[in-house]
Each structure stands twice: as structure tokens, then as C-alpha cells.
Design a protein around this motif. Structure first.
Motif, mmCIF file in Angstrom:
data_model
loop_
_atom_site.group_PDB
_atom_site.id
_atom_site.type_symbol
_atom_site.label_atom_id
_atom_site.label_comp_id
_atom_site.label_asym_id
_atom_site.label_seq_id
_atom_site.Cartn_x
_atom_site.Cartn_y
_atom_site.Cartn_z
ATOM 1 N N THR A 37 -11.829 -15.343 -34.313
ATOM 2 C CA THR A 37 -13.066 -15.375 -33.920
ATOM 3 C C THR A 37 -13.803 -16.121 -32.755
ATOM 4 O O THR A 37 -14.523 -16.176 -32.198
ATOM 5 N N ALA A 195 -16.301 -9.377 -37.492
ATOM 6 C CA ALA A 195 -17.092 -10.001 -36.790
ATOM 7 C C ALA A 195 -17.894 -9.205 -35.710
ATOM 8 O O ALA A 195 -19.104 -9.436 -35.385
ATOM 9 N N TRP A 200 -19.716 -13.016 -36.724
ATOM 10 C CA TRP A 200 -18.590 -13.699 -37.111
ATOM 11 C C TRP A 200 -19.038 -14.515 -38.410
ATOM 12 O O TRP A 200 -18.062 -14.858 -39.233
#
Length: 487
Positions: A37, A195, A200
Motif C-alpha cells: 500500500t 485498499a 488503506w
């Protein structure tokens, strides 16, 4: 003993192995959320550079290393049931806490939304301040995550020694250790999509929450073999077949007396066997951690595939599918050498490890072939990772070959500390190298590559020779099988 008496051997040891596998899978899922992420979701909000990310991953490795120095002793002291339970509870809490870093950064810096953080001009003093505070916040969460995760392998190795005879330990270790690659395999197929769909922050919360579910199953199912209602007499005798005295297998008092004998923490460092394990971990753990933490960024940097793109998911999924399929067989090779070739466990294990140490040499081809297609480095890194996992399973098992059960978790923790230090060096160094190489552009060259690709080529080259060097050092320190007897 509350074992069920029956002529047919129960197989509860494999249920326990399955729990170890699930714990290791969750362990690596939690560890992977950030790597999947940061580049495309978190970095734009907090204005991170490669060096910022290298700082976070590098210091996570140091936290993990320091925690491992004590985690093994903690597990030996608390026992496997309580020790494992506490470990996964701590790291699951740390994983979930990452979700709050954005909100805290907003409060500290005085912004009213994440979009306001994102819109700050890159390179400005405000952007540097946001990056700095967010790095410190994530480091705090990584500290908690690292402290808990440090208990996973010492506890799992100790449980393996409790539930499996020596000849089966490498295979059982390779099974639960494959949870690392399964976790890494499941991560790219789930985390970027979470995400993208939920933010996220929710990726950290959902993945982190899995640990709490595992804790319930551990409380319900785990007891030592002699105390487990699921282990019958036949299975217990199989588990304890390495005992020299048959009566010792039947005498709980004798077993408990043996388990009380241990090696003090400082005395462990007097043995060449300890240093052999230390060097094996120090020289090779960082390779796996580098690819674990940087592979998504690599495909994003070099080929433009963001972590939530279909192509990136396919590449990383393929990479870890190769690791998963090939690494499990690595635990069987020493069993073949022992049972078919008549070698003692240590010699058979070292022979297998030499074979696995040759796999990573393929890493030298990842960048050159990557100029034709991103699939080449994905496949090659997968083969390198499979070699690492097979190597790692056998490296862990050398502890059970040479140390008494009462000290296994302590030695495992010491070695994991060394591995964490090696990982810090390669992750922090890589972040600094990549930023420098990118800034220098064509002026920075290595083996036909320039700029950041040259930086990746340097790191790939280091990773490729690390295992052969590690094997040679281990062989020099412990040239032949020499178990440690506690007087």
C-alpha cells in the motif's frame, strides 16, 4: 496422561502443524500490508521517498531483531501455549494500529482531511514535516508489530520440536514455513483491492483482525503431546522416538527433568553451533525481506504497474506461487538423504542446503531478462524465494539437531536477531541507494544499467551470492555433526 488409547496412530501433530502454518500466514499478511500500500496509496498522502520507506522497513528489522533477542527466552519461560498467544495478540494489535496513523498526522500537523495532506506541495517544508511525523507514527506501530511477530518462529520451532521426531522436523517446518509464502501469495490478491475499495486503513484493520480469530483456536486445541486428549499412545511413541531410553518415553517425570536442563543466554554464545546459525541467518534473511518489502515497488518503479493493477497482482501472485509450490519439497530432501542414503540428520541437512544455496544465483539474470518482459524477474525472484524458503526450513531444523529442546526457542531468537540486523542493512541501504541512483540518473551505472535500475542490479547481485557464502561460513564453523549435551 489424557491420551486416547487405540492401536491406530492419531495424527493430531499435523493439526498443530496446520495451526503453525496459519499463524505464519497471518504473520506475513500483516507484514505485507505496508509493502503493498505504501507506493501507490500511502506515499502520495505523506510525501514519502524511497529512503523514507527504507527507514521504516529497516528500523522494523532492527525492532524485530532486538525483540528476537528476548522472544525465544520469553517463549521458553512462558511456555509455548501462553507465549504464542501473547505474541500473536501483540502483533495483531500493532497491525491494526497502523490504520490510525493518518488521523494522528492530520491532528498533529493541523490539517482537516487526508486530501489536504496530499495537496501540500512536494518538496516544501510542510511536505517534509508531514513525511517526518508520519514516518515516526508508522515506526511506532511497526515497533509493536515487530515485538509480537518476533515470537512467531521461536514458538513455532519449539512446538515443532515438541510434536515431531527429528527426521520429520524439516518437512513439518517447511509446511508451516510455507505460510510465509502463502501469506505473501494471498496478500497481493487481497490487500491492494481492499485498499482501493475501502481505503488503506481498512486493509490494516481487516488483515490485523485475523490474528484474534487464530488465538481462539490456539486456546481450544493446543496442549503438549503428553497432555493432549487428541494424541494417542501410538502417536506419542512416534513423536518421542528419538529418546535413547524407551522408558524415558513412558516416564513423564524423567521427561520433565530433562526439560528443566537449559543453557543460559550468555553461555549460548560460547558454542560454534550458535554462531553457525547466527551467520546463516545474518547473511540470508535480508534477501527474503528485501523481496518481501520491495517487490511491489520494483514492478511499480520499473514497469509502471501499480500494486492494485491486474498486471501487478498477477506478477506478484505468480512470484509467490512459485515460492509456495517449490519450497515445500525442500523439507523432504534431507529426509531422503537420511532415510535413503543413510546420512545423519545434520549431514543430510547441510547437503540439502548446499543445493538450495545455488538457486539464488539465478537472481543475477532478473534485471537483464527484465528488459524483455516483467515476467522474467517475477519468475526468477520466485525461484530465488523458493530456494530461500527451503534453505530457511532446514536452517531452523539444524537447531533441533544440535541443541536440547529447552534451549531451542532461545537459539532461534538469537538467530532471528542476526537475521533482522542483516535485513536492516539491506532494506535501509536499498532505500538510500535507490534515491541516490534515481537522482544521479545516467551518471550512476552498474553492469550495463543506469539510474535506479542499476541500483536494483546491485542489490540483486548481493542477494544472489549470499547463500553460498552463508553455507561456507556455517560449514567452517561446524564441519561435522556435534550435538550439545547439557550437563
Amino acid at each position: 496422561m489424557n491420551a486416547i488409547q487405540t492401536n491406530k496412530m492419531s495424527k493430531f501433530r499435523w493439526v498443530i502443524c496446520g495451526l503453525l502454518f496459519l499463524a505464519t500466514t497471518i504473520n506475513y499478511l500483516d507484514r505485507q500490508v505496508l509493502s503493498l500500500t505504501w507506493k501507490d496509496f500511502i506515499a502520495p498522502e505523506f510525501h514519502w521517498t524511497d529512503n523514507d520507506y527504507g527507514t521504516i522497513t529497516g528500523w522494523f528489522s532492527i525492532f524485530y531483531a532486538l525483540a528476537n533477542l528476548f522472544a525465544g527466552k520469553f517463549v521458553d519461560w512462558m511456555g509455548t501455549k501462553k507465549g504464542y498467544l501473547i505474541a500473536i495478540g501483540v502483533w495483531s494489535t500493532g497491525a491494526v494500529m497502523h490504520a490510525g496513523c493518518g488521523w494522528v498526522a492530520m491532528q498533529v500537523e493541523g490539517y482537516n482531511s487526508i486530501d489536504a495532506l496530499r495537496m501540500v506541495q512536494a518538496g516544501s517544508d510542510a511536505a517534509v514535516a508531514i513525511a517526518t511525523i508520519s514516518v515516526w507514527l508508522f515506526l511506532s506501530c511497526r515497533l509493536i508489530l515487530a515485538v509480537g511477530e518476533a515470537g512467531n518462529f521461536p514458538a513455532a520451532i519449539k512446538v515443532t520440536a515438541e510434536y515431531f521426531p527429528k527426521k520429520d522436523r524439516a518437512f513439518s517446518t517447511s509446511i508451516f514455513n510455507s505460510g510465509a509464502s502463502i501469506g505473501a501469495l494471498a496478500a497481493p490478491a487481497t490487500i491492494p483491492l481492499l485498499a482501493r475499495a475501502l481505503g488503506w486503513e481498512m486493509a490494516f484493520i481487516i488483515i490485523g483482525g485475523l490474528g484474534y480469530v487464530w488465538m481462539a483456536f490456539w486456546i481450544w486445541l493446543y496442549d503438549k503431546p503428553r497432555e493432549s486428549k487428541h494424541v494417542n499412545q501410538a502417536e506419542l511413541l512416534y513423536i518421542e522416538q528419538d529418546n535413547d531410553d524407551a522408558e524415558a518415553a513412558e516416564s513423564k517425570a524423567t521427561v520433565e527433568e530433562q526439560e528443566e536442563k537449559t543453557i543460559s543466554f550468555l553461555k549460548c554464545f560460547r558454542y560454534r553451533q550458535t554462531w553457525s546459525f547466527i551467520m546463516g541467518k545474518f547473511l540470508t534473511d535480508g534477501v527474503w525481506w528485501f523481496f518481501l518489502f520491495w517487490a511491489p515497488a520494483y514492478f511499480s518503479d520499473q514497469y509502471g504497474y501499480t500494486s492494485d493493477s491486474t498486471m501487478a497482482i498477477m506478477l506478484i501472485f505468480t512470484l509467490y506461487a512459485i515460492v509456495t509450490v517449490l519450497s515445500i519439497g525442500g523439507g523432504y530432501l534431507p529426509t531422503y538423504f537420511v532415510e535413503k542414503k543413510g546420512m545423519n540428520p545434520y549431514i543430510g541437512r547441510m547437503r540439502a542446503m548446499l543445493i538450495f544455496a545455488c538457486f539464488p544465483i539465478l537472481g543475477l539474470l532478473a534485471q537483464p531478462l527484465g528488459t524483455y518482459s516483467a515476467w522474467w524477474p517475477a519468475v526468477i525472484i520466485g525461484l530465488l524465494g523458493a530456494g530461500h524458503q527451503a534453505w530457511s526450513a532446514n536452517l531452523y531444523s539444524t537447531i533441533g539437531d544440535m541443541f536440547p529442546k529447552s534451549t531451542i526457542a532461545t537459539i532461534t531468537g538469537i538467530g532471528a536477531m542476526a537475521g533482522g540486523i542483516g535485513s536492516f542493512l539491506i532494506n535501509k541501504g536499498s532505500g538510500m541507494l535507490f534515491d541516490y541512483a534515481h537522482a544521479q540518473g545516467a551518471a550512476f551505472q552498474f553492469m550495463g544499467f543506469d539510474g535506479k535500475p542499476a541500483g536494483y542490479m546491485i542489490v540483486f547481485s548481493i542477494c544472489s551470492v549470499a547463500y553460498l557464502l552463508g553455507w561456507a561460513v556455517m560449514k567452517l564453523l561446524v564441519p561435522k555433526y556435534k550435538p550439545i549435551i547439557v550437563e
